[in-house]
Scaffold this active site. Structure first.
Site, PDB file in Angstrom:
ATOM      1  CG  ASP A   2       7.281  -4.555 -11.147  1.00 33.26           C
ATOM      2  OD1 ASP A   2       6.232  -5.161 -10.847  1.00 33.26           O
ATOM      3  OD2 ASP A   2       7.502  -4.099 -12.282  1.00 33.26           O
ATOM      4  CG  ASN A  50      -0.598  -0.717  -8.448  1.00 40.38           C
ATOM      5  OD1 ASN A  50       0.296  -0.472  -7.636  1.00 40.38           O
ATOM      6  ND2 ASN A  50      -0.333  -1.255  -9.635  1.00 40.38           N
TER       7      ASN A  50
HETATM    8  C1  IPE Z   1       4.214  -5.935  -6.970  1.00 38.85           C
HETATM    9  O1  IPE Z   1       4.495  -6.617  -8.122  1.00 38.85           O
HETATM   10  C2  IPE Z   1       3.821  -4.514  -7.154  1.00 38.85           C
HETATM   11  C3  IPE Z   1       2.538  -4.099  -6.516  1.00 38.85           C
HETATM   12  C4  IPE Z   1       1.700  -3.304  -7.130  1.00 38.85           C
HETATM   13  C5  IPE Z   1       2.200  -4.543  -5.172  1.00 38.85           C
HETATM   14  P1  IPE Z   1       3.476  -6.859  -9.323  1.00 38.85           P
HETATM   15  O2  IPE Z   1       2.147  -7.285  -8.776  1.00 38.85           O
HETATM   16  O3  IPE Z   1       3.444  -5.653 -10.195  1.00 38.85           O
HETATM   17  O4  IPE Z   1       4.147  -8.082 -10.071  1.00 38.85           O
HETATM   18  P2  IPE Z   1       4.192  -8.391 -11.635  1.00 38.85           P
HETATM   19  O5  IPE Z   1       4.673  -7.165 -12.350  1.00 38.85           O
HETATM   20  O6  IPE Z   1       2.802  -8.761 -12.043  1.00 38.85           O
HETATM   21  O7  IPE Z   1       5.150  -9.529 -11.764  1.00 38.85           O
HETATM   22 MG    MG Z   2       4.410  -5.135 -11.963  1.00 36.14          MG
END
Ligand code: IPE
Ligand code: MG
Length: 237
Positions: A2, A50
């Site tokens: 994350d 996601n």
């Molecule tokens: C990567 O980080 C996680 C994925 C879903 C690929 P994020 O995209 O969640 O990053 P933040 O939370 O917005 O900083």
């Molecule tokens: Mg995130």
């Protein structure tokens, strides 16, 4: 994994740049895990939630996944790393599925190290899918209700055949699990790091492993009951 988006916005860059940098860290993390003798490394790459992100970000992530697999297949084979997917992969695009299947097939014979990618994964979805499959078997007369026990349920999870994780690392300062391996992590040690995933280096990986090694895992027993030998020696997952 994350913090890609925050890493990018802190630098005035588009979120995609953070993901790109994150993919580089995936390659390094695999190397760190191998060096530490970790048997199974499971990376939470894309959750069922996601899909709610802007379409262009989802498309970019899927594109990176495909490119990663195309690029890393040879490396996985060279290092004899078995590749697995945990999640509802049938809902991914045909071209991503084809890459995934090919990578799984070409590495299925390796036994020492496993890289599992959690894709279109969510623990609740996993439970729903497991319950459906078990119910179908019961209705076809292949299973009896009385035979349902934890090993049987485990066998119907996406992680079928993989050991439970010993250590779960969450980056970027969030102190939650977000629907990741909830059942499998029942006895896992949790490690929360402030570091954003694109900055999570080999050094941070080492620190997490050291923190894990200093913990006492009692599985409901008392400290006195634990023999010294039970505390060390087993490989990490
Ligand atoms: C990567 O980080 C996680 C994925 C879903 C690929 P994020 O995209 O969640 O990053 P933040 O939370 O917005 O900083
Ligand atoms: Mg995130």
């Amino acid at each position: 994994m994350d913090g890609n988006g925050r890493w990018a916005s802190q630098r005035g860059l588009p979120r995609i740049e953070g993901h790109r940098r994150g993919v580089k860290r995936v390659k390094e993390a695999l190397e760190s895990a191998r060096r530490h003798g970790v048997e199974v490394l499971t990376l939470f790459a894309f959750s069922v939630e996601n899909w709610n992100r802007p379409k262009e970000e989802v498309d970019a992530l899927m594109g990176m996944l495909e490119a990663y697999l195309k690029d890393q297949k040879k490396e996985l084979i060279r290092h004899q790393i078995r590749f697995r997917v945990v999640g509802r992969y049938e809902e991914l695009s045909a071209s991503v599925q084809a890459e995934l299947k090919e990578t799984v097939a070409q590495t299925s014979g390796f036994t020492k190290h496993t890289l599992a990618l959690a894709l279109n994964y969510g623990s609740r979805t996993e439970v729903v899918d497991a319950v459906k499959r078990i119910a179908e078997k019961i209705s076809r007369g292949e299973l009896s209700t009385a035979s349902i026990d934890w090993p049987l349920v485990q066998d119907h999870l996406y992680t079928q055949g993989l050991p439970d994780p010993d250590l779960v690392i969450r980056t970027s300062g969030e102190s939650r699990i977000s629907n990741f391996l909830l059942l499998q992590s029942a006895y896992a040690e949790m490690y929360f790091s402030e570091v954003l995933w694109p900055d999570f280096s080999d050094k941070h990986f080492d620190t997490a492993i050291r923190a894990f090694q200093s913990r006492e895992r009692r599985y409901g027993k008392t400290t006195e009951q634990l023999s010294f030998s039970a505390l060390e020696g087993s490989p990490l997952t």
